[in-house]
Design a protein around this motif. Structure first.
Motif, PDB file in Angstrom:
ATOM      1  N   LEU A 163      69.536   0.060  62.244  1.00 12.10           N
ATOM      2  CA  LEU A 163      68.214   0.219  62.730  1.00 12.10           C
ATOM      3  C   LEU A 163      68.209  -0.143  64.263  1.00 12.10           C
ATOM      4  O   LEU A 163      69.007  -1.069  64.833  1.00 12.10           O
ATOM      5  CB  LEU A 163      67.026  -0.708  62.057  1.00 12.10           C
ATOM      6  N   CYS A 164      67.838   0.750  65.006  1.00 12.15           N
ATOM      7  CA  CYS A 164      67.681   0.626  66.737  1.00 12.15           C
ATOM      8  C   CYS A 164      66.514  -0.091  67.136  1.00 12.15           C
ATOM      9  O   CYS A 164      65.653  -0.064  66.572  1.00 12.15           O
ATOM     10  CB  CYS A 164      67.755   1.745  67.380  1.00 12.15           C
ATOM     11  N   ALA A 165      66.752  -0.908  68.134  1.00 16.12           N
ATOM     12  CA  ALA A 165      65.618  -1.977  68.855  1.00 16.12           C
ATOM     13  C   ALA A 165      64.759  -0.741  69.796  1.00 16.12           C
ATOM     14  O   ALA A 165      63.660  -1.148  69.848  1.00 16.12           O
ATOM     15  CB  ALA A 165      66.058  -3.064  69.609  1.00 16.12           C
ATOM     16  N   TRP A 166      65.416   0.025  70.320  1.00 19.60           N
ATOM     17  CA  TRP A 166      64.823   1.084  71.420  1.00 19.60           C
ATOM     18  C   TRP A 166      63.692   1.727  70.724  1.00 19.60           C
ATOM     19  O   TRP A 166      64.306   2.539  69.856  1.00 19.60           O
ATOM     20  CB  TRP A 166      65.965   1.642  72.149  1.00 19.60           C
ATOM     21  N   PRO A 167      62.489   1.916  71.053  1.00 16.11           N
ATOM     22  CA  PRO A 167      61.719   2.884  70.432  1.00 16.11           C
ATOM     23  C   PRO A 167      61.491   4.117  70.993  1.00 16.11           C
ATOM     24  O   PRO A 167      62.002   4.322  72.092  1.00 16.11           O
ATOM     25  CB  PRO A 167      60.184   1.982  70.884  1.00 16.11           C
ATOM     26  N   LEU A 168      61.158   4.943  70.214  1.00 14.91           N
ATOM     27  CA  LEU A 168      61.073   6.439  70.572  1.00 14.91           C
ATOM     28  C   LEU A 168      59.809   6.418  71.423  1.00 14.91           C
ATOM     29  O   LEU A 168      58.770   5.846  70.949  1.00 14.91           O
ATOM     30  CB  LEU A 168      60.713   7.449  69.399  1.00 14.91           C
ATOM     31  N   SER A 169      59.489   7.278  72.741  1.00 16.83           N
ATOM     32  CA  SER A 169      58.348   7.480  73.281  1.00 16.83           C
ATOM     33  C   SER A 169      57.378   8.198  72.644  1.00 16.83           C
ATOM     34  O   SER A 169      57.826   9.355  72.012  1.00 16.83           O
ATOM     35  CB  SER A 169      58.691   7.914  74.701  1.00 16.83           C
ATOM     36  N   ILE A 170      56.185   7.938  72.698  1.00 18.91           N
ATOM     37  CA  ILE A 170      55.085   8.764  72.042  1.00 18.91           C
ATOM     38  C   ILE A 170      54.508   9.860  72.989  1.00 18.91           C
ATOM     39  O   ILE A 170      54.127   9.263  73.976  1.00 18.91           O
ATOM     40  CB  ILE A 170      54.041   7.792  71.278  1.00 18.91           C
ATOM     41  N   LEU A 228      59.178   4.710  61.480  1.00 13.84           N
ATOM     42  CA  LEU A 228      60.566   5.438  61.389  1.00 13.84           C
ATOM     43  C   LEU A 228      60.537   6.862  61.421  1.00 13.84           C
ATOM     44  O   LEU A 228      60.009   7.535  60.600  1.00 13.84           O
ATOM     45  CB  LEU A 228      61.264   4.912  59.922  1.00 13.84           C
ATOM     46  N   VAL A 229      61.134   7.501  62.661  1.00 13.62           N
ATOM     47  CA  VAL A 229      61.023   8.935  62.844  1.00 13.62           C
ATOM     48  C   VAL A 229      62.213   9.717  62.572  1.00 13.62           C
ATOM     49  O   VAL A 229      62.253  10.725  61.969  1.00 13.62           O
ATOM     50  CB  VAL A 229      60.528   8.880  64.187  1.00 13.62           C
ATOM     51  N   LEU A 264      56.190  14.552  62.976  1.00 16.73           N
ATOM     52  CA  LEU A 264      56.757  14.589  64.189  1.00 16.73           C
ATOM     53  C   LEU A 264      55.541  15.255  65.092  1.00 16.73           C
ATOM     54  O   LEU A 264      55.908  15.958  65.957  1.00 16.73           O
ATOM     55  CB  LEU A 264      57.980  15.693  64.246  1.00 16.73           C
ATOM     56  N   ALA A 265      54.475  14.663  64.862  1.00 15.27           N
ATOM     57  CA  ALA A 265      53.247  15.207  65.480  1.00 15.27           C
ATOM     58  C   ALA A 265      53.127  14.531  66.950  1.00 15.27           C
ATOM     59  O   ALA A 265      52.514  15.392  67.696  1.00 15.27           O
ATOM     60  CB  ALA A 265      51.950  14.876  64.780  1.00 15.27           C
ATOM     61  N   ASP A 266      53.623  13.474  67.373  1.00 16.07           N
ATOM     62  CA  ASP A 266      53.524  13.012  68.648  1.00 16.07           C
ATOM     63  C   ASP A 266      55.091  12.563  69.164  1.00 16.07           C
ATOM     64  O   ASP A 266      54.883  11.646  70.186  1.00 16.07           O
ATOM     65  CB  ASP A 266      52.468  12.003  68.836  1.00 16.07           C
ATOM     66  N   CYS A 277      56.669  16.104  51.502  1.00 20.65           N
ATOM     67  CA  CYS A 277      55.764  15.202  51.954  1.00 20.65           C
ATOM     68  C   CYS A 277      56.082  14.732  53.458  1.00 20.65           C
ATOM     69  O   CYS A 277      56.933  13.871  53.737  1.00 20.65           O
ATOM     70  CB  CYS A 277      55.672  14.014  51.201  1.00 20.65           C
ATOM     71  N   GLN A 278      55.314  15.197  54.444  1.00 26.33           N
ATOM     72  CA  GLN A 278      55.457  14.950  55.934  1.00 26.33           C
ATOM     73  C   GLN A 278      54.619  14.157  56.305  1.00 26.33           C
ATOM     74  O   GLN A 278      53.191  14.156  56.350  1.00 26.33           O
ATOM     75  CB  GLN A 278      55.343  16.227  56.706  1.00 26.33           C
ATOM     76  N   GLN A 279      54.981  12.760  56.149  1.00 22.87           N
ATOM     77  CA  GLN A 279      54.060  11.563  56.497  1.00 22.87           C
ATOM     78  C   GLN A 279      54.673  10.752  56.880  1.00 22.87           C
ATOM     79  O   GLN A 279      55.877  10.189  57.163  1.00 22.87           O
ATOM     80  CB  GLN A 279      53.191  11.295  55.241  1.00 22.87           C
ATOM     81  N   ALA A 280      54.026   9.716  57.967  1.00 21.60           N
ATOM     82  CA  ALA A 280      54.696   8.387  58.574  1.00 21.60           C
ATOM     83  C   ALA A 280      54.770   7.277  57.667  1.00 21.60           C
ATOM     84  O   ALA A 280      53.938   7.204  56.629  1.00 21.60           O
ATOM     85  CB  ALA A 280      53.588   7.943  59.523  1.00 21.60           C
ATOM     86  N   PHE A 281      56.057   6.671  57.918  1.00 22.40           N
ATOM     87  CA  PHE A 281      56.432   5.555  57.113  1.00 22.40           C
ATOM     88  C   PHE A 281      57.127   4.633  58.146  1.00 22.40           C
ATOM     89  O   PHE A 281      57.576   4.827  59.003  1.00 22.40           O
ATOM     90  CB  PHE A 281      57.192   5.929  55.649  1.00 22.40           C
TER      91      PHE A 281
END
Length: 278
Positions: free
Chosen positions: A124-131, A170-171, A191-193, A216-220
Motif C-alpha cells: 500500500l502506498c502512502a502517496w494519495p491519488l489526486s482527485i 482504494l483506486v 474512476l469517476a474523479d 460492480c463499479q463502486q468505491a471501497f
C-alpha cells in the motif's frame, strides 16, 4: 529504445513543447507480438478519446501505423505519446499549434509465467491519488502521483503499489488497474474523479461479464482487502495477474485471474493488426 518524433528518427523534442513544460498530452502503451499490435482498435479508440478530452487533435491511425512500420518491431513494448505541440511561454494554448507525436519501441518487460501461477506481491502506498474529475480516466502525461508513489519502495519482490485517493478509496495500482473478487462479484473503482481507465480494463470487465461474473463499479477502502477472495491486476503489457500478498493479507485463489488472462490474450490477438502491412 528506438524513437520517432513526428516520423523522424530522433530522441529529443523542442524545449517549448507543452508535453515537456506542462505534461500537456496523453499516451498509450501496448504490446506487440510477432510484429502484430495487440488490441490496436481499443488502444487507438482510447487515444482518440483522451486527446478529445484535452482538446488535442489526435493523429490519424494511418500516420501512427506508418511510424510503427518504420520501426518494424517484432516483439516489443510500444509507447505512443501525443502532446499539444510547441507554443510560446505561458499556459495559454496556441490553437494553431500542431501536435507532437512520439512513437517508441522498447524490449518487452520480463513477466514470467510464475507470476500467474504463484501470484504477485503488492504494497500500500502512502502517496494519495489526486482527485480531479475533469481528468479522470485519461492517461495524460501528468504522472507525478505515480512517480512519487513509486519512490516509496526499492524491493524488487514488490510488483506494484496500491494507491488510495484523498478520501481513502482504494483506486488502482501505480501501473495497473485493480479488481477485487468477492463471491461471484468483481469490484473495481468507478474512476469517476481519479485514476486511469486502461484499455485492457474495459476488456477485462467485458470478458468477466461474459463468464457470468457480476461487475460492480463502486468505491471501497483498503480495509475491504481483508474480506475478498482474490485480488487481480491488469495492464497492457502484463495482461491479468493474480495477487498473492499485500501487507498482512494473502490470497490463494488464482483461478479467475488465470482464466481472464488466457481470454484476454486470445481476444487481444484476434483484434491485432500487423505493424508492417504487406
Amino acid at each position: 529504445m528506438n524513437t520517432l518524433v513526428d516520423g523522424v528518427a530522433q530522441d529529443h523534442i523542442a524545449v517549448r513543447d507543452r508535453g515537456l513544460a506542462y505534461g500537456d498530452g496523453v499516451f498509450r502503451t501496448l504490446r506487440c507480438e510477432q510484429g502484430r499490435l495487440l488490441a490496436w482498435p481499443r488502444h487507438y479508440a482510447k487515444l482518440q478519446a483522451d486527446c478529445a478530452a484535452l482538446g488535442i487533435v489526435c493523429p490519424e491511425a494511418a500516420l501512427l501505423l506508418a511510424d510503427l512500420a518504420q520501426l518494424a518491431p517484432a516483439s516489443a513494448a510500444v509507447k505512443i505519446i501525443i502532446t499539444r505541440g510547441v507554443s510560446a511561454r505561458g499556459y495559454a494554448c496556441d490553437p494553431s499549434a500542431s501536435p507532437t507525436r512520439i512513437v517508441q519501441v522498447a524490449p518487452l518487460p520480463d513477466y514470467p509465467d510464475s507470476l500467474r501461477t504463484e501470484g504477485v506481491q503488492l504494497r500500500l502506498c502512502a502517496w494519495p491519488l489526486s482527485i480531479q474529475p475533469g481528468l479522470a480516466g485519461i492517461k495524460h502525461l501528468n504522472r507525478l502521483d505515480q512517480v512519487m508513489a513509486r519512490r516509496e519502495w526499492q524491493d524488487a519482490s514488490i510488483f506494484d503499489g496500491l494507491m488510495c485517493n484523498a478520501r481513502g478509496e482504494l483506486v488502482e495500482g501505480v501501473m495497473t488497474n485493480l479488481y477485487l473478487l468477492q463471491g461471484n462479484a468483481l469490484y473495481t473503482h468507478p474512476l469517476a474523479d481519479c485514476g486511469v481507465a486502461g484499455a485492457m480494463r474495459g476488456l477485462v470487465l467485458e470478458l468477466a461479464a461474459g463468464m457470468g461474473v457480476q461487475i460492480c463499479q463502486q468505491a471501497f477502502g483498503a480495509d475491504r482487502l481483508a474480506q475478498v477472495d482474490a485480488l487481480l491486476l491488469s495492464n497492457s503489457l502484463a495482461g491479468v495477474l493474480p495477487v498473492r500478498q499485500c501487507g498482512a493479507q494473502s490470497w490463494h485463489n488464482f483461478d479467475l485471474a488465470q482464466q481472464l488472462h488466457a481470454a484476454l490474450l486470445e481476444q487481444a490477438r484476434k483484434e491485432s493488426i500487423p505493424c508492417c502491412p504487406v
